[in-house]
Design a protein around this motif. Structure first.
Motif, mmCIF file in Angstrom:
data_model
loop_
_atom_site.group_PDB
_atom_site.id
_atom_site.type_symbol
_atom_site.label_atom_id
_atom_site.label_comp_id
_atom_site.label_asym_id
_atom_site.label_seq_id
_atom_site.Cartn_x
_atom_site.Cartn_y
_atom_site.Cartn_z
ATOM 1 N N PHE A 22 -2.851 6.168 3.567
ATOM 2 C CA PHE A 22 -3.103 6.203 2.133
ATOM 3 C C PHE A 22 -4.598 6.308 1.837
ATOM 4 C CE2 PHE A 22 -4.422 1.969 2.825
ATOM 5 C CZ PHE A 22 -5.192 1.595 1.751
ATOM 6 N N SER A 70 -2.474 16.682 -3.364
ATOM 7 C CA SER A 70 -3.254 15.561 -3.892
ATOM 8 C C SER A 70 -4.679 15.628 -3.372
ATOM 9 C CB SER A 70 -2.623 14.232 -3.445
ATOM 10 O OG SER A 70 -1.317 14.124 -3.973
ATOM 11 N N ASP A 99 -5.798 9.713 1.069
ATOM 12 C CA ASP A 99 -5.287 10.379 -0.118
ATOM 13 C C ASP A 99 -5.615 9.635 -1.406
ATOM 14 O OD1 ASP A 99 -3.415 12.707 0.888
ATOM 15 O OD2 ASP A 99 -3.109 11.029 2.234
ATOM 16 N N MET A 100 -6.442 8.613 -1.293
ATOM 17 C CA MET A 100 -6.859 7.893 -2.486
ATOM 18 C C MET A 100 -8.014 8.634 -3.154
ATOM 19 S SD MET A 100 -5.160 5.218 -3.330
ATOM 20 C CE MET A 100 -3.752 4.366 -2.605
ATOM 21 N N SER A 160 -7.884 14.713 -1.577
ATOM 22 C CA SER A 160 -8.081 13.837 -0.424
ATOM 23 C C SER A 160 -9.307 14.291 0.336
ATOM 24 C CB SER A 160 -6.850 13.849 0.496
ATOM 25 O OG SER A 160 -6.652 15.133 1.042
ATOM 26 N N MET A 218 0.821 -1.203 0.000
ATOM 27 C CA MET A 218 0.000 0.000 0.000
ATOM 28 C C MET A 218 0.856 1.253 0.000
ATOM 29 S SD MET A 218 -3.265 -0.998 2.412
ATOM 30 C CE MET A 218 -2.288 -1.488 3.827
ATOM 31 N N LYS A 219 1.934 1.229 0.750
ATOM 32 C CA LYS A 219 2.820 2.397 0.799
ATOM 33 C C LYS A 219 3.463 2.634 -0.565
ATOM 34 C CE LYS A 219 6.590 4.503 3.400
ATOM 35 N NZ LYS A 219 7.333 4.949 2.205
ATOM 36 N N LYS A 261 3.290 5.712 7.024
ATOM 37 C CA LYS A 261 2.040 6.262 6.497
ATOM 38 C C LYS A 261 1.225 5.216 5.749
ATOM 39 C CE LYS A 261 1.391 10.214 4.922
ATOM 40 N NZ LYS A 261 1.303 11.395 4.061
ATOM 41 N N PHE A 312 0.923 4.240 -2.769
ATOM 42 C CA PHE A 312 0.726 5.637 -2.373
ATOM 43 C C PHE A 312 1.881 6.502 -2.868
ATOM 44 C CE2 PHE A 312 1.757 8.980 0.713
ATOM 45 C CZ PHE A 312 0.603 9.736 0.652
ATOM 46 N N ASP A 313 3.121 6.028 -2.639
ATOM 47 C CA ASP A 313 4.289 6.813 -3.040
ATOM 48 C C ASP A 313 4.398 6.929 -4.556
ATOM 49 O OD1 ASP A 313 4.948 7.124 -0.394
ATOM 50 O OD2 ASP A 313 6.421 5.490 -0.359
ATOM 51 N N GLY A 369 1.859 6.577 -6.766
ATOM 52 C CA GLY A 369 0.674 7.127 -7.396
ATOM 53 C C GLY A 369 0.058 6.225 -8.444
ATOM 54 N N SER A 390 -4.785 6.378 -6.456
ATOM 55 C CA SER A 390 -4.372 7.669 -5.904
ATOM 56 C C SER A 390 -4.255 8.675 -7.037
ATOM 57 C CB SER A 390 -3.033 7.548 -5.177
ATOM 58 O OG SER A 390 -2.017 7.172 -6.073
#
Length: 220
Positions: free
Chosen positions: A189, A216, A192-193, A218, A45-46, A185, A49-50, A52, A207
């Motif tokens: 996530f 971003s 911020d998705m 959110s 997941m990270k 984090k 998120f990182d 995108g 994301s």
């Protein structure tokens, strides 16, 4: 006659409550999952998120992760009689069912809660996200109440979840604490998705890459 009907109804409800759900339809559970290893979902997941990029988690992946990481313990004055044996997730169109399997005095019982995600895109491009603790209408002909989950095999209205909410709250806090410890984090996530969809057998997330000077999208 009225008392007889009520007594029969109560008896049927009790029987349904003490009958555990059939979990054989769940991916990532049962004999077919023996020997399978779960992915490191917090890191997965990270990375999404990182980077995108879109991320799809299957019901099987989530259940394998829960199987391999479950460390929940029953507390309270009934701790010696009640043991948490399993936690699993069933993903259906537009909703997820979180299921806790317990052993009470040697008997297997199940308890579940439905979760739905609703999103709305604002004029500025941001997306607001709300998570509801229900699975939609209890019955098609009734606008209310919503179905909250199942006690055993018995579907129960959303209000009944207040009786068992501490069990699910504790479970969520255990996994949030563990995930944040391993990956700073990894659970944030969700906030911020841009898009989150629950589909049959999978959870789909996307994301939104931020542009220079623009945060971003959110929201909750």
């Amino acid at each position: 006659m009225l008392l007889l009907v009520v007594a029969v109804g109560v008896g049927a409800a009790v029987v349904a409550i003490v009958q555990p759900q059939d979990l054989s339809d769940l991916e990532g559970r049962g004999p077919g999952a023996v020997g399978e290893k779960s992915r490191d979902l917090p890191q997965v997941m990270k990375n999404a998120f990182d980077g995108g990029y879109p991320l799809t988690l299957t019901e099987g992946e989530i259940n394998l992760y829960l199987r391999d990481t479950l460390k929940a313990e029953q507390t309270g004055f009934l701790a010696d009689q009640v043991k948490i044996r399993d936690v699993a997730v069933r993903l259906e169109d537009d909703r997820a069912e979180v299921i806790i399997q317990r052993e009470v005095a040697g008997r297997t019982l199940t308890l579940s809660m439905y979760l739905r995600v609703e999103q709305m895109e604002l004029p500025d491009g941001r997306v607001t996200t709300q998570v509801f603790r229900n699975g939609g209408l209890y019955h098609e002909s009734l606008p209310r109440p919503s179905v909250g989950g199942r006690f055993g095999q018995l579907p129960v209205p959303e209000g009944f979840l207040h009786l068992v909410l501490p069990s699910f709250t504790k479970l969520a806090s255990v996994y949030r604490s563990e995930t944040e410890t391993r990956s700073e984090k990894a659970l944030d996530f969700i906030d911020d998705m841009a898009r989150i969809r629950i589909e049959e057998g999978k959870l789909v997330m996307q994301s939104a890459p931020s542009m220079p000077g623009i945060p971003s999208p959110s929201g909750r």
